[in-house]
Enzyme design. Sequence first.
Site, PDB file in Angstrom:
ATOM      1  N   HIS A 155       0.816  -1.222   0.000  1.00 23.64           N
ATOM      2  CA  HIS A 155       0.000   0.000   0.000  1.00 23.64           C
ATOM      3  C   HIS A 155       0.849   1.270   0.000  1.00 23.64           C
ATOM      4  O   HIS A 155       0.349   2.345  -0.306  1.00 23.64           O
ATOM      5  CB  HIS A 155      -0.919   0.005   1.225  1.00 23.64           C
ATOM      6  CG  HIS A 155      -2.030  -0.999   1.113  1.00 23.64           C
ATOM      7  ND1 HIS A 155      -3.321  -0.649   0.806  1.00 23.64           N
ATOM      8  CD2 HIS A 155      -2.025  -2.343   1.216  1.00 23.64           C
ATOM      9  CE1 HIS A 155      -4.076  -1.738   0.745  1.00 23.64           C
ATOM     10  NE2 HIS A 155      -3.307  -2.784   1.005  1.00 23.64           N
ATOM     11  N   ASP A 363       3.406   9.466  -0.586  1.00 22.56           N
ATOM     12  CA  ASP A 363       2.214   8.698  -0.222  1.00 22.56           C
ATOM     13  C   ASP A 363       1.997   7.622  -1.273  1.00 22.56           C
ATOM     14  O   ASP A 363       2.088   7.909  -2.473  1.00 22.56           O
ATOM     15  CB  ASP A 363       0.994   9.633  -0.183  1.00 22.56           C
ATOM     16  CG  ASP A 363       0.030   9.283   0.938  1.00 22.56           C
ATOM     17  OD1 ASP A 363      -0.065   8.094   1.273  1.00 22.56           O
ATOM     18  OD2 ASP A 363      -0.615  10.212   1.465  1.00 22.56           O
TER      19      ASP A 363
HETATM   20  C1  GDG Z   1      -2.160   3.787   3.429  1.00 18.26           C
HETATM   21  C2  GDG Z   1      -1.142   4.462   2.495  1.00 18.26           C
HETATM   22  C3  GDG Z   1      -2.868   4.406   0.682  1.00 18.26           C
HETATM   23  C4  GDG Z   1      -8.572   9.828   8.133  1.00 18.26           C
HETATM   24  N1  GDG Z   1      -8.959  10.527   9.223  1.00 18.26           N
HETATM   25  C5  GDG Z   1     -10.134  10.023   9.598  1.00 18.26           C
HETATM   26  C6  GDG Z   1     -10.468   8.988   8.726  1.00 18.26           C
HETATM   27  N2  GDG Z   1      -9.497   8.888   7.839  1.00 18.26           N
HETATM   28  C7  GDG Z   1      -9.534   7.933   6.714  1.00 18.26           C
HETATM   29  C8  GDG Z   1      -9.583   8.667   5.399  1.00 18.26           C
HETATM   30  C9  GDG Z   1      -9.057   7.590   4.451  1.00 18.26           C
HETATM   31  C10 GDG Z   1      -8.075   6.823   5.352  1.00 18.26           C
HETATM   32  O1  GDG Z   1      -8.390   7.123   6.700  1.00 18.26           O
HETATM   33  C11 GDG Z   1      -6.642   7.278   5.123  1.00 18.26           C
HETATM   34  O2  GDG Z   1      -6.210   6.751   3.916  1.00 18.26           O
HETATM   35  P1  GDG Z   1      -4.989   7.391   3.129  1.00 18.26           P
HETATM   36  O3  GDG Z   1      -4.910   6.698   1.820  1.00 18.26           O
HETATM   37  O4  GDG Z   1      -5.195   8.856   2.975  1.00 18.26           O
HETATM   38  O5  GDG Z   1      -3.678   7.205   4.020  1.00 18.26           O
HETATM   39  P2  GDG Z   1      -2.992   6.024   4.947  1.00 18.26           P
HETATM   40  O6  GDG Z   1      -3.738   5.825   6.212  1.00 18.26           O
HETATM   41  O7  GDG Z   1      -1.586   6.470   5.124  1.00 18.26           O
HETATM   42  O8  GDG Z   1      -3.084   4.675   4.066  1.00 18.26           O
HETATM   43  C12 GDG Z   1      -1.878   5.298   1.450  1.00 18.26           C
HETATM   44  C13 GDG Z   1      -3.743   3.622   1.634  1.00 18.26           C
HETATM   45  O9  GDG Z   1      -2.969   2.901   2.590  1.00 18.26           O
HETATM   46  C14 GDG Z   1      -4.633   2.621   0.876  1.00 18.26           C
HETATM   47  O10 GDG Z   1      -3.871   1.796   0.038  1.00 18.26           O
HETATM   48  O11 GDG Z   1      -3.688   5.250  -0.116  1.00 18.26           O
HETATM   49  O12 GDG Z   1      -0.953   5.874   0.543  1.00 18.26           O
HETATM   50  O13 GDG Z   1      -0.237   5.285   3.239  1.00 18.26           O
HETATM   51  O14 GDG Z   1     -10.060   6.711   4.044  1.00 18.26           O
HETATM   52  O15 GDG Z   1     -10.885   9.105   5.143  1.00 18.26           O
HETATM   53  N3  GDG Z   1     -11.602   8.271   8.802  1.00 18.26           N
HETATM   54  C15 GDG Z   1     -12.465   8.593   9.801  1.00 18.26           C
HETATM   55  N4  GDG Z   1     -12.196   9.600  10.705  1.00 18.26           N
HETATM   56  C16 GDG Z   1     -11.062  10.347  10.625  1.00 18.26           C
HETATM   57  O16 GDG Z   1     -10.843  11.269  11.418  1.00 18.26           O
HETATM   58  N5  GDG Z   1     -13.609   7.894   9.901  1.00 18.26           N
END
Ligand code: GDG
Length: 459
Positions: A155, A363
């Site tokens: 990821h 990212d």
């Molecule tokens: C890894 C990789 C890759 C965030 N704050 C809250 C919340 N979130 C949710 C977001 C989103 C998820 O968490 C975060 O996903 P990201 O992709 O932005 O980042 P990582 O956590 O670092 O994820 C990344 C991912 O895996 C998938 O392959 O895209 O590059 O680092 O869905 O909305 N959700 C809630 N409350 C929050 O305060 N409910």
Amino acid sequence: MSRLIVVSNRVAPIKGKTSAGGLAVAVLSALRESGGIWFGWSGEVVQTAAVEPTVVKVGRITYALADLTSDDHNEYYNGFANRTLWPLFHYRLDLTAFDRRCFDGYLRVNDRLARQLVPLVGEDDLIWVHDYHLIPFGEALARHGCRAPVGFFLHIPFPASEVLVALPYHQELLRTLFAYDLVGFQTDGDLRAFHDYVEREVGGSVDPDGTVRAFGRTTRAGTFPIGIDTDDFAALPAKAEVQRQIKRLKSSMGDRQLVIGVDRLDYTKGLVERLQAFEQMLETYPAMRGAVSLLQIAPPTRGEVPEYADIRRALEAVAGHINGRFAEFDWVPIRYLNKSFSRRALAGLFRGSRVGMVTPLRDGMNLVAKEYVAAQDPDDPGVLVLSQFSGAARQLDAALIVNPYDSVGVAESLHLALTMPIEERIERWAALMEGLRRDDVAAWRNTYLDALRRYSAAA
Ligand code: GDG
């Protein structure tokens, strides 16, 4: 259809609504369709880990949960996964800890978890292992006699080999990837970096059909950019409770515009640089003072890793500095919230914000960028400002793409986003949305699993 077994460090909550993030959404719907097992760490740290996982069956899904001891937790999770692989793969050599004891703990935990899973695996099952915590898991499965097809998906970014080889045991780690039938990456850039490592560092070869040979072994590798459940996310802002919340947000803003950022509090997300770019924008464009605020939501994560306490302090200091410098009695430039919100609430906040700022320094993909776009009002959409160093930038090229290290450039793009005419906003949003609907999370899962079935049948 063969049964699916998903392996990830953490398993989505068994009870409660599926308010989970991208991986959980994708995996749950696949498991419901074909039936199967979700195996991973229970989240519990215990004195002595049980030999067998705890098994809970809910409908067609079996959850199999294994505990960790505190040595496991320190060495495997806090140690090698989050203090070595996470910073290293995000190009933060300055924050990377090199500790052979943690690497040994990581190998040990992977071995034990694999041993616990093997008795649950049936003849026709298909196993899908996720992320950097579990790179050696496939090899450990084979060691314990498992013959089922096994795929792996990374990821996070795969780093350039110049960075990767700083890891003293890079060969020991990377050769384990070749136990998989298929290794999936988020972007072509990650795949290229993997090919480059194989060809230049370990004298392997890459065939045009995606076959990769090294360490006397063979695997397949490909690109599978993760998506979101676009239609589902786009439907959230219409819910009554979300409508009420958007109203509340708008009345708190009056005529002012809102810029939003939502990120786990992590040093890869470029939060300090983002706030500084916002400050730069207020400096360069004085008309924006009093007219726009940045709402930054940053729920804390990995609190036991010291680098996370450092980034938290740094962010508090810079937010305080900017508010101290520019705030008026009736306006603050930065609204900084150190807590998490429900998925619905986030969708409402996205909808109520004219600009989404997603400016990580590195990212793998970044799902927030996709969620921000999906949550917009088609008749009056906001603008996405997106880092060139996110995997998402490879797909979302109708966003305003920025270099997060260039505060002057980001400030200009932010100003452009805030003043963009509605026709251009609609045009850009429609182009982004078309891609998000096509390349959604179901497409990601199906493309990956089809490829895994194909390659493992051919092997
Ligand atoms: C890894 C990789 C890759 C965030 N704050 C809250 C919340 N979130 C949710 C977001 C989103 C998820 O968490 C975060 O996903 P990201 O992709 O932005 O980042 P990582 O956590 O670092 O994820 C990344 C991912 O895996 C998938 O392959 O895209 O590059 O680092 O869905 O909305 N959700 C809630 N409350 C929050 O305060 N409910």
